[in-house]
Design an enzyme around this catalytic site. Structure first.
Site, PDB file in Angstrom:
ATOM      1  N   CYS A 193       3.995 -11.404  19.586  1.00  0.00           N
ATOM      2  CA  CYS A 193       2.292 -11.366  18.611  1.00  0.00           C
ATOM      3  C   CYS A 193       2.763 -11.562  17.324  1.00  0.00           C
ATOM      4  CB  CYS A 193       2.692  -9.745  18.151  1.00  0.00           C
ATOM      5  SG  CYS A 193       1.198  -8.695  17.379  1.00  0.00           S
ATOM      6  N   LYS A 245      -6.228  -2.788   7.533  1.00  0.00           N
ATOM      7  CA  LYS A 245      -6.874  -3.596   5.581  1.00  0.00           C
ATOM      8  C   LYS A 245      -7.970  -3.750   6.125  1.00  0.00           C
ATOM      9  CE  LYS A 245      -5.584  -8.349   4.329  1.00  0.00           C
ATOM     10  NZ  LYS A 245      -4.841  -9.103   4.125  1.00  0.00           N
ATOM     11  N   CYS A 257       2.965  -8.578  14.286  1.00  0.00           N
ATOM     12  CA  CYS A 257       3.814  -7.540  14.641  1.00  0.00           C
ATOM     13  C   CYS A 257       5.730  -8.540  14.661  1.00  0.00           C
ATOM     14  CB  CYS A 257       4.054  -6.558  16.613  1.00  0.00           C
ATOM     15  SG  CYS A 257       2.836  -5.639  16.508  1.00  0.00           S
ATOM     16  N   HIS A 288       0.896  -1.154   0.146  1.00  0.00           N
ATOM     17  CA  HIS A 288       0.069   0.176   0.145  1.00  0.00           C
ATOM     18  C   HIS A 288       0.928   1.287  -0.014  1.00  0.00           C
ATOM     19  CE1 HIS A 288       1.154   0.623   3.992  1.00  0.00           C
ATOM     20  NE2 HIS A 288       0.806  -0.612   4.273  1.00  0.00           N
TER      21      HIS A 288
HETATM   22  N1  MSP Z   1       9.114  -7.199   7.525  1.00  0.00           N
HETATM   23  C1  MSP Z   1       9.080  -6.165   8.154  1.00  0.00           C
HETATM   24  C2  MSP Z   1      11.019  -5.267   8.279  1.00  0.00           C
HETATM   25  C3  MSP Z   1      11.384  -5.803   8.331  1.00  0.00           C
HETATM   26  S1  MSP Z   1      13.309  -5.205   7.907  1.00  0.00           S
HETATM   27  C4  MSP Z   1      14.580  -6.333   7.896  1.00  0.00           C
HETATM   28  C5  MSP Z   1       8.125  -4.867   8.338  1.00  0.00           C
HETATM   29  N2  MSP Z   1       7.738  -4.924   7.333  1.00  0.00           N
HETATM   30  S2  MSP Z   1       6.231  -4.080   6.930  1.00  0.00           S
HETATM   31  O1  MSP Z   1       5.573  -5.115   5.629  1.00  0.00           O
HETATM   32  O2  MSP Z   1       4.607  -4.338   8.148  1.00  0.00           O
HETATM   33  O3  MSP Z   1       6.235  -3.107   6.277  1.00  0.00           O
HETATM   34  C6  MSP Z   1       6.981  -1.908   7.732  1.00  0.00           C
HETATM   35  C7  MSP Z   1       7.670  -0.921   7.082  1.00  0.00           C
HETATM   36  O4  MSP Z   1       6.292  -0.007   6.250  1.00  0.00           O
HETATM   37  C8  MSP Z   1       7.339   0.593   8.210  1.00  0.00           C
HETATM   38  O5  MSP Z   1       8.725   0.522   8.034  1.00  0.00           O
HETATM   39  C9  MSP Z   1       6.885   1.748   6.977  1.00  0.00           C
HETATM   40  O6  MSP Z   1       8.403   1.859   6.669  1.00  0.00           O
HETATM   41  C10 MSP Z   1       6.112   1.349   6.379  1.00  0.00           C
HETATM   42  N3  MSP Z   1       4.709   2.010   6.591  1.00  0.00           N
HETATM   43  C11 MSP Z   1       3.657   1.024   6.720  1.00  0.00           C
HETATM   44  N4  MSP Z   1       3.079   2.012   7.048  1.00  0.00           N
HETATM   45  C12 MSP Z   1       3.319   2.773   6.980  1.00  0.00           C
HETATM   46  C13 MSP Z   1       2.414   4.136   6.717  1.00  0.00           C
HETATM   47  N5  MSP Z   1       0.664   4.011   7.090  1.00  0.00           N
HETATM   48  N6  MSP Z   1       3.089   5.087   7.065  1.00  0.00           N
HETATM   49  C14 MSP Z   1       4.422   5.220   6.059  1.00  0.00           C
HETATM   50  N7  MSP Z   1       5.102   4.380   6.025  1.00  0.00           N
HETATM   51  C15 MSP Z   1       4.699   3.032   6.624  1.00  0.00           C
HETATM   52  O7  MSP Z   1       7.882  -4.732   9.248  1.00  0.00           O
END
Ligand code: MSP
Length: 479
Positions: A125, A294, A128, A18
């Site tokens: 969790c 979601k 997370c 997204h």
């Molecule tokens: N898989 C782990 C990261 C591992 S890195 C070694 C993870 N993945 S995630 O799919 O949950 O993606 C998280 C990242 O997506 C956040 O750290 C951020 O960079 C980005 N974002 C997800 N939602 C977001 C917003 N609503 N706004 C801005 N960034 C966002 O965590």
């Protein structure tokens, strides 16, 4: 010329990308393009975090086998980045053989004394993919996912994070640039000062994941393996990986700073490897004022938005509207408004108008024009400090100035008599627009290319067309 290695988080594949995910990736792309433009040798890594428990749950939900599911999802993420013009050099899949190799090499490098077998008893969790302390829960639930975490009791391998408390604090103090922005640095310092506990780096109840070295009954904890992807991208453990490592910039969202600013550096120190120069944490944004979720169905697909407005419009809005590092909002109305005013009216019209005037008054011919090189130190400094909004603001000052110049010079009046000055004015416009195109290259690569294609060849190329066609939507008034 120097090397520049920049990373993005690797995303979970239990869902489609997204615009929140696109945000981190676009920001890294801008920095990568900026450094390439300035002659640096760049490695820009991206990827997917596949070994998570939520991958298993998502595959089960759609009744797909895991290999097929991960292949499809990984492809779909790559496809989205392709559609958004993300110029990564390496895309790491954590189920791939090269990544497993890197993980095993890393385990060999870690100080043996830093790993021990113990019993983990507590909460986990899956949302997370994180072990939770009692204190982290609100009414027994994970405050982020609003779900009750799983109660676990298992024999696990632990990493002695507690060994690194002082070393990490010393490093952060001695390197004020290590964590950006300062508010996040303070948050990390406060977290460390509350005391670091060892953390479990294996799971004995799971089958999906990288088999734990020399213990086939366990798999490696997903975050431990995921962080190592940043080494995988450099070719680690192959000779020469340190041509790239340490990373110059690691872009992350503020939600994952604990992993990147505490776990990861401690793991690296233990393995005798250098620490990244800088971890840059951006904020989170909401969509029309609501958390992206979601279940609410407000998770905007970035490719869809890009197909309606163009990739550059999305890049522009995200980086101009939300100061990097701070939280912000993606508002549909606001997006449309900014698109029509900044992009369609201010920049698009200027380009269009200039092209039309040159066609009309000079038969389309300007002769070779060299881009102006007005002082761009504000812009350069802003990009270097991740103040992307300020960098774009500096370019827009030029765009606005140029629109004003047209209004003042009135080429249509000059055309009635002063053709000498008319030509000067039009050539001045082209030289400025060519500089603007250069400055926009990292941010709006398509637009930059189109401006150069329109004016770069000594005569106007009318085939390029309108840069930002007006998009009308049903706009509810924004207060
Ligand atoms: N898989 C782990 C990261 C591992 S890195 C070694 C993870 N993945 S995630 O799919 O949950 O993606 C998280 C990242 O997506 C956040 O750290 C951020 O960079 C980005 N974002 C997800 N939602 C977001 C917003 N609503 N706004 C801005 N960034 C966002 O965590």
């Amino acid at each position: 010329m120097s090397k520049f290695y920049i990373t993005t988080p690797i995303y979970y594949i239990n869902d489609q990308p997204h615009i929140g995910h696109a945000y981190s990736t676009i920001a890294a792309d801008v920095a990568a393009r900026f450094h390439r433009q300035h002659g640096d040798e760049v490695l820009f890594s991206a990827g997917v975090d596949e070994n998570a428990q939520k991958t298993v749950q998502a595959a089960e939900k759609v009744g797909e086998n895991l290999t097929k599911y991960t292949d499809q999802m990984s492809q779909s993420w790559e496809q989205t980045w392709k559609e958004l013009g993300i110029s990564y050099d390496r895309f790491v899949r954590t189920t791939a053989a090269d990544h497993k190799k890197a993980v095993y090499a890393f385990f060999k490098a870690v100080k043996p004394d830093d790993i021990y077998k113990g019993t983990y008893e507590g909460w986990y969790c899956v949302g997370c993919e994180e072990f939770k302390k009692e204190d982290d829960l609100v009414d027994g639930k994970c405050p982020i996912h609003q779900t009750k975490p799983d109660r676990l009791k298992e024999k696990n391998y632990f990493f002695r994070l507690s060994n690194y408390q002082q070393t990490l604090l010393d490093h952060i103090k001695a390197n004020p640039g290590f964590i950006w922005p300062e508010s996040r640095r303070n948050e990390v310092v406060a977290f460390i000062e509350r005391g670091l506990e060892d953390f479990s780096i294996s799971r004995s109840t799971q089958k999906w994941g990288i088999p734990y070295p020399d213990d086939g009954k366990q798999v490696v904890y997903v975050w431990f393996d995921a962080l190592i992807n940043y080494l995988t991208a450099t070719g680690y453990p192959k000779v020469g990986f340190d041509q790239w490592w340490p990373a110059d910039v690691q872009i992350v969202g503020k939600d994952i700073i604990k992993f990147h600013c505490i776990y990861w550096p401690a793991m690296l120190i233990s393995a005798g490897l250098k620490l990244p120069e800088k971890v840059v944490a951006h904020g989170f944004f909401t969509v029309d004022g609501t958390k992206i979720s979601k279940s609410l169905g407000n998770a905007i697909d970035p490719s869809e938005l890009a197909s309606q407005y163009g990739v550059d419009a999305l890049r522009y809005y995200l980086l101009r509207e939300i100061p990097f590092g701070a939280d912000g909002d993606f508002g549909h109305n606001r997006f449309n408004q900014v698109y029509n005013s900044d992009l369609a009216n201010e920049l698009g019209n200027l380009v269009q108008r200039t092209a039309v005037m040159i066609t009309k008054y000079l038969d389309g011919v300007t002769g070779e024009v060299e881009a102006h090189s007005h002082d761009a130190s504000n812009y350069n400094q802003a990009v270097g400090q991740f103040r992307f909004d300020k960098a774009l603001e500096a370019v827009w000052e030029m765009v606005k100035g140029l629109n004003q110049y047209v209004e003042e010079e009135k080429p249509w009046e000059l055309a009635k008599g002063d053709t000498e000055h008319l030509k000067e004015v039009l050539i001045h416009l082209v030289a400025d627009l060519l500089q603007i195109a250069t400055l926009l290259l990292p941010f709006l690569p398509d637009t930059s290319q189109k401006i150069i294609a329109t004016f770069g060849g000594g005569k106007v190329n009318p085939e390029v067309g309108i840069l930002f066609p007006k998009v009308e939507i049903d706009v509810t008034p924004v207060e």
